[in-house]
Design an enzyme around this catalytic site. Structure first.
Site, PDB file in Angstrom:
ATOM      1  CB  ILE A 277      -0.942   0.018   1.222  1.00 35.33           C
ATOM      2  CG1 ILE A 277      -1.904  -1.167   1.164  1.00 35.33           C
ATOM      3  CG2 ILE A 277      -1.736   1.326   1.268  1.00 35.33           C
ATOM      4  CD1 ILE A 277      -2.829  -1.172  -0.013  1.00 35.33           C
ATOM      5  CD  GLU A 300      19.864  -2.967   3.552  1.00 35.53           C
ATOM      6  OE1 GLU A 300      20.894  -2.573   2.999  1.00 35.53           O
ATOM      7  OE2 GLU A 300      19.803  -3.972   4.284  1.00 35.53           O
ATOM      8  CE  LYS A 393      -8.072  -9.377   8.186  1.00 34.69           C
ATOM      9  NZ  LYS A 393      -8.387  -8.851   6.851  1.00 34.69           N
ATOM     10  CB  VAL A 438      -5.285  -4.513  -0.997  1.00 36.34           C
ATOM     11  CG1 VAL A 438      -4.767  -3.929  -2.293  1.00 36.34           C
ATOM     12  CG2 VAL A 438      -5.945  -3.434  -0.148  1.00 36.34           C
ATOM     13  N   GLY A 440      -3.323  -8.749  -4.350  1.00 38.84           N
ATOM     14  CA  GLY A 440      -1.927  -8.645  -4.730  1.00 38.84           C
ATOM     15  C   GLY A 440      -1.036  -8.060  -3.664  1.00 38.84           C
ATOM     16  CB  THR A 462      -9.409 -20.625   6.956  1.00 33.05           C
ATOM     17  OG1 THR A 462     -10.216 -19.583   6.407  1.00 33.05           O
ATOM     18  CG2 THR A 462      -7.942 -20.222   6.867  1.00 33.05           C
TER      19      THR A 462
END
Length: 624
Positions: A277, A300, A393, A438, A440, A462
């Site tokens: 994002i 990094e 969530k 989202v 990907g 699940t």
């Protein structure tokens, strides 16, 4: 050749095509005129095997010009009582013959090359039908026919309105759909469908894809002609139909002027910039030409990759890479003091639900303390706008991750109202954006399912009834930018996620799109709900109200919030408990702070009872 044919044709009719006694002079004049117009119209410059209608036009105009000059030449010599250089009728026939021979020579060479040489250099082509019969479809077909090496052998076109069935495009038939697309494809021995009809609705496209993949046919798609940067690269844009394509919605219309006013020539800080994002927010912010963009992340390697990508985009924006942890207030303080950001997009967070169930203290340190640090410093250094990226969530949370994000929302919202109430000068506008899964993004089901399919299965799900809302990364980030521009502070913006998707249906579609049969080639394994996982997600609290905005895809959740001093004190206590690494004590405190937090499929479910007892003992409700 055409001159010789014309000459002997007229000789057979007892006529002299070149009345002048000196035939050599006539031939020389004809060659000079013809050569001159071949040079003017550059009829020689095209590669014969790639001839097009442009080459035919060049030939026509060169021969027409030659004929016109000969007529003028004849008219001139007649004025001086001289005999015509060429018979007018003969000149006309000669021009027609010359054009015809040159034109058909190009056709023969082109067809010979396509039939012989192209076939030798390519592997077996896939029989395909183009869905569509408009300019978009024709351009696609033209590109595919000239593709080298070729992937498809085009059989024809399909018109969804069942019109023009008696006509042809590029000498290929337009088929009528009498029963269904799969029946038609089977009857024509077609293996693939290329969707090129730009008028298809999302529902029509989804239905079409479902029908094809159900019967094992491959589906390909591509952008509209207007979206192609280089129409010579059309064939490269044709790709396998992917699960992302099923989520296509109407393009988002952004208020670019408003967004530009907030971002142009400003210093922008993006936390979690190397994430899925955060990195997309960076890409989109760049197009509004900020003065400087600060990329802050503790990872990094991903940050380095993003930095290299931005350099290739060649934007005239100063980019500063900052390796830092949002949990470290002192380092953040130095960053804010040095760069003085105008707008902050806070996307740094831990988001994996099962992982946070195992590490509740880390969820608090990053999602709560990290947000608190960035928000406090935004206010301290008079940042104009602070935008927090939250999640669905956080609504009626069932997990530690969701509850930690809800606590962060509460802190950000209450902080805004505190400064607004106190009429603080230059107070920061704190804005929250909330959306669902989202496609990907790192850790989402699509990359996981793709990997499992490539490995031969099984796909792990699940629960057979689990559903989720989905949107694409660019779509989510566009709405984040829009919410930032329209927000006055204190809002929780909710994005239109479309219709919820059943995960098992998503898995089956992905298997079929990969060319396999669910449960036969690729098994689907039900593994049970993970700790903290819900069957379905929500975007709005039970007690919250929903307000519309001027943007059809964005609404505002109106949720009552406690005073900042109350929330701040409880969060300080929560952070102290997190430092002790006492998970039960920490989660109990979270449940008191967020009463709607009810654990699901988690070892912390037993703590829900003690919270209820606590509320009864206190004789008050902790709802807000």
């Amino acid at each position: 050749m055409s001159g010789i044919i014309t000459y002997f044709l007229f000789q057979g009719l007892k006529l002299n095509y070149i009345p002048n006694q000196d035939i050599n002079i006539g031939i020389a004049i004809y060659l000079v005129i013809n050569t001159f117009f071949f040079w003017i119209y550059r009829t020689y410059s095209g590669i014969i095997r790639h001839s097009s209608y442009i080459d035919a036009l060049k030939l026509f105009f060169s021969q027409f010009s030659t004929f016109a000059v000969i007529i003028l030449l004849n008219f001139g010599v007649i004025l001086f009582n001289q005999q015509k250089v060429f018979l007018t009728t003969g000149a006309f026939i000669n021009s027609v013959l010359s054009f015809s021979l040159l034109f058909f020579y190009r056709i023969i060479v082109k067809q010979t090359f396509e039939l012989l040489f192209s076939e030798v250099s390519t592997t077996k082509k896939m029989n395909a039908i183009v869905y569509g019969s408009d300019a978009n479809a024709t351009a696609v077909a033209n590109a595919l026919k000239s593709e080298d090496p070729g992937r498809f052998k085009l059989i024809g076109f399909i018109d969804k309105n069942n019109q023009n069935s008696t006509k042809r495009i590029l000498n290929l038939p337009i088929f009528q759909i009498k029963k269904s697309i799969p029946v038609l494809m089977r009857s024509k021995k077609v293996e693939a469908l290329i969707i090129a009809d730009k008028s298809l609705t999302k529902e029509e496209r989804s239905s079409l894809v479902d029908d094809c993949i159900e019967y094992g046919f491959k589906v390909y798609t591509l952008p509209l002609v207007s979206d192609w940067d280089d129409q010579k690269e059309i064939s490269k844009n044709i790709k396998n139909f992917e699960i992302h394509d099923l989520l296509e919605r109407k393009p988002i219309v952004l208020d670019t002027e408003s967004i530009s006013a907030k971002l142009y020539n400003k210093t922008i800080l993006v936390t979690g910039a190397a994430g899925s994002i955060g990195s997309e927010i960076v890409r989109q912010v760049l197009y509004f030409k900020p003065k400087r963009i600060l990329l802050l992340d503790q990872a990094e390697t991903p940050l380095n990759s993003l930095s290299l990508e931005i350099v290739e985009l060649n934007h005239d924006v100063e980019v500063q890479n900052i390796i830092a942890d949002v949990r470290n207030y002192e380092i953040l303080d130095k960053i804010f003091n040095e760069y003085k950001p105008d707008v902050v997009y806070h996307a740094a967070a831990y988001k994996h639900v099962p992982m946070m169930e195992e590490n509740p203290s880390q969820a608090i340190f990053t999602n709560v303390l990290g947000t608190k640090n960035v928000a406090d410093l935004s206010n301290k250094y008079h940042v104009e706008r602070f935008v927090m990226v939250s999640t669905d969530k956080a609504v009626n949370p069932s997990s530690i991750m969701g509850a930690s994000k809800r606590i962060a929302e509460m802190y950000v919202q209450s902080k805004h109202f505190k400064h607004k109430k106190n009429n603080s000068q230059r107070y920061t506008k704190f804005i929250t954006t909330r959306f669902g899964n989202v496609l990907g993004s790192n850790g989402s089901v699509v990359p996981l399912f793709t990997k499992q399919i490539q490995e031969g299965g099984p796909i792990t799900i699940t629960h057979p009834e689990i559903i989720r809302y989905f949107m694409t990364i660019p779509e989510a980030c566009q709405l984040v930018l829009e919410a930032c521009s329209m927000g006055n502070g204190g809002e929780i913006f909710i994005f239109d996620m479309g219709k919820p998707v059943k995960i098992i249906d998503l898995a089956k579609k992905m298997i079929r799109l990969a060319g396999f049969i669910p449960e036969k080639d690729i098994k689907i394994k039900i593994v049970g709900l993970r700790p903290g996982e819900k069957l379905y997600e929500e975007l709005l609290n039970d007690s919250a109200r929903n307000l519309t905005t001027h943007h059809e895809k964005i609404t505002i959740a109106v949720e009552v919030c406690d005073e900042f001093e109350v929330i701040n004190l409880q969060i300080e206590e929560l952070i102290q408990i997190a430092g002790t690494l006492s998970s039960n004590k920490l989660v109990s405190k979270m449940k008191k702070l967020v009463p709607e937090y009810k654990s699901l499929n988690s070892i912390y479910e037993t703590l829900d009872i003690s919270v209820n007892d606590y509320q009864v003992e206190q004789g008050k409700s902790l709802e807000y």
